[in-house]
Enzyme design. Structure first.
Site, PDB file in Angstrom:
ATOM      1  CG  ASN A 346     -57.362  32.285 -83.485  1.00 37.70           C
ATOM      2  OD1 ASN A 346     -57.679  32.750 -82.394  1.00 37.70           O
ATOM      3  ND2 ASN A 346     -56.107  31.993 -83.782  1.00 37.70           N
ATOM      4  CG  HIS A 377     -49.915  31.774 -86.440  1.00 43.20           C
ATOM      5  ND1 HIS A 377     -50.633  32.819 -86.974  1.00 43.20           N
ATOM      6  CD2 HIS A 377     -50.843  30.910 -85.946  1.00 43.20           C
ATOM      7  CE1 HIS A 377     -51.924  32.595 -86.817  1.00 43.20           C
ATOM      8  NE2 HIS A 377     -52.083  31.453 -86.197  1.00 43.20           N
TER       9      HIS A 377
END
Length: 512
Positions: A346, A377
């Site tokens: 990521n 998140h």
């Protein structure tokens, strides 16, 4: 029965319901993949027929934005309006509050709006669903909004001598128009799965101007052949699509063989030796990664197909299309430290966290960065358990690297031994850390950690306490006072310091 399973989870179009029933996959996932494949085909058309040499930036912005909103509506229905509301609110803040403090307000509002949507989705609608949902694109939009706000603040409210080299490159010297802002946030290439990119690079792509990474001598001769001023992305796209296909096949065929939930099965825990449980933990987490490889590599290929993502040339003259790549699979699977794994997983989110939080937080930036990552998140408790565990693992890994690694650099054999041990330790540490990220809930996550007697937590705390590491400001001072050294040629270009890869870009950043 299939219809009952997929209908409640999908908020978008039901046009592909028959396909969903035939292949026995949730409708929202089918919609997502089909839209990404359509975006891939559209990207080729966008590059060939709406090329900046023959089309105005206004038309390219309008087409990219309208297509992005259409794909969002197809996948998420009216929930796609959240993308416009979040972007509209923060643009109003940018205009009304001025450049001095807008970056702080935009961070609070964008992250707060995202968190509100995540909390309502998790605790009101579909707790524990793994399906695609509208908050996924909002996570990427949040990154873009906050990155843009900080870059405008750097370019219009701070003195240049106070900026880091990376901040100088990305600084924005004028306020984007409303169309440019929505195009950046909601274009069809990145609205469903990202990845995040810098505003300067995106505008350069739309307008056909030079990006910060382009070599001025793009037409230089290499190996007796003249390089094209605008290289074709076709080879890179085909390679990434092959990676997508392989990742998808691995995920569909192997994932169910090693379910993560078995790590907390009572019979499995009672009847399996510890070393076998460690091996199974590694395999179960290894088989969850290909779905991310598929999604992120496909998103990267879509941007490349549109002509976005060129990152210069390798030493052998081959082109690099990794400007906005989100992962490096080989480096992930062969990582010999926690940091190397995170640096290659990521990637664009790691860059966002570094630029928005780590570089700017005056107190304990490591902990602050992990906490921001957990908030970004979502609202599942497992996310917070993962990132809180990640803090102590990171501190321990840093302590080991600073204090132990120098003793193994005397010979290639000792270095190989160190790399082998740290590879195994890194893989187990990563798997141990991210199990709650997959299990989501507190109960199952604590049950897993209890089955391991919280052993990694205890070891990491002891290592972090026992092995001293210089504070960050002292390490930075040592770096500034040390003699300037050339970058290690063994490092990939994307892993080198910004000064090594973007050394002559300041003037370009000023005129972007």
């Amino acid at each position: 029965m299939a219809t009952e399973r997929v209908s409640p989870a999908c908020t978008g179009s039901s046009l592909l319901q028959p396909i969903s029933q035939i292949i026995n996959l949730p409708l929202d996932q089918v919609n997502f993949v089909v839209c990404q494949l359509c975006a891939l085909l559209t990207a080729f058309w966008f590059r060939l027929y709406l090329h900046p040499n023959r089309t105005s930036p206004f038309v390219r912005h309008v087409v990219a934005t309208l297509l992005g909103l259409y794909f969002a509506l197809f996948c998420f229905g009216w929930y796609a309006l959240h993308f416009l509301v979040q972007s509209g609110l923060t643009y109003g803040i940018m205009i009304l509050t001025g450049v001095e403090h807008m970056h702080k307000y935009c961070l609070v509002v964008a992250l707060g709006y995202l968190s509100f949507c995540q909390i309502t989705r998790v605790y009101v609608f579909d707790y524990g669903m793994y399906s695609a949902d509208f908050t996924g694109p909002m996570m990427v939009i949040t990154q873009k909004i906050t990155s843009l706000a900080f870059e405008i603040h750097d370019g219009m409210a701070r003195e240049e001598e106070h900026l880091t080299p990376g901040q100088k490159i990305l600084a924005i010297r004028r306020m984007p128009s409303l169309l440019e802002y929505f195009s950046y946030n909601c274009n069809f290439m990145g609205i469903l799965a990202g990845p995040t990119c810098s505003y300067n690079d995106y505008i350069a792509f739309i307008e056909g101007g030079p990006c910060r990474h382009r070599e001025l001598e793009a037409n230089r001769k290499t190996n007796g052949k003249l390089k094209q001023s605008e290289p074709s992305p076709n080879t890179a796209v085909v390679g990434k699509l092959a990676t997508c296909f392989f990742s998808l096949m691995v995920f569909l065929s192997v994932c169910k063989v090693f379910p993560v939930e078995r790590n907390i099965d009572n019979d499995f825990i009672a009847s399996t030796p510890f070393y076998a449980r460690a091996v199974y933990l590694y395999l179960s987490m290894l088989t969850t990664r290909p779905k991310y490889y598929f999604v992120w590599t496909l998103a990267d290929a879509i941007n490349n197909a549109a002509g976005f993502g060129f990152n210069g040339y390798n030493m052998d003259g081959s082109t690099r299309w990794d400007l906005i790549s989100n992962l490096r699979i080989t480096d992930i699977e062969l990582a010999t430290s926690f940091k190397v794994f995170l640096d290659n997983w990521n990637i664009q989110t790691a860059h966002w966290l570094k630029r928005v939080c780590y570089e700017r937080c005056p107190y304990n930036p490591t902990a602050a960065t992990f906490i921001l990552s957990a908030m970004w998140h979502g609202a599942y408790p497992g996310y917070y358990l993962t990132f809180l565990t990640g803090i102590v693992v990171t501190l321990a890994a840093r302590a080991v690297r600073h204090n132990v690694r120098p003793y193994f650099l005397g010979s290639p054999a000792h270095k190989l031994l160190y790399d082998t041990i740290t590879w195994a330790a890194t893989q187990i540490a990563i798997c141990y850390t991210v199990v709650p990220f997959v299990l989501l809930s507190v109960g199952p996550s604590i049950k897993f950690y209890r089955s391991w007697c919280f052993s990694l937590h205890i070891c990491c705390v002891l290592l972090a306490v026992a092995l001293p590491v210089k504070p960050r400001h002292l390490r930075l001072k040592d770096q500034h006072t040390a003699p300037l050294q050339a970058p290690d040629p063994a490092l990939a270009p994307a892993q080198r310091p910004l000064e090594a890869t973007d050394g002559n870009c300041n003037q370009k950043a000023k005129t972007s």
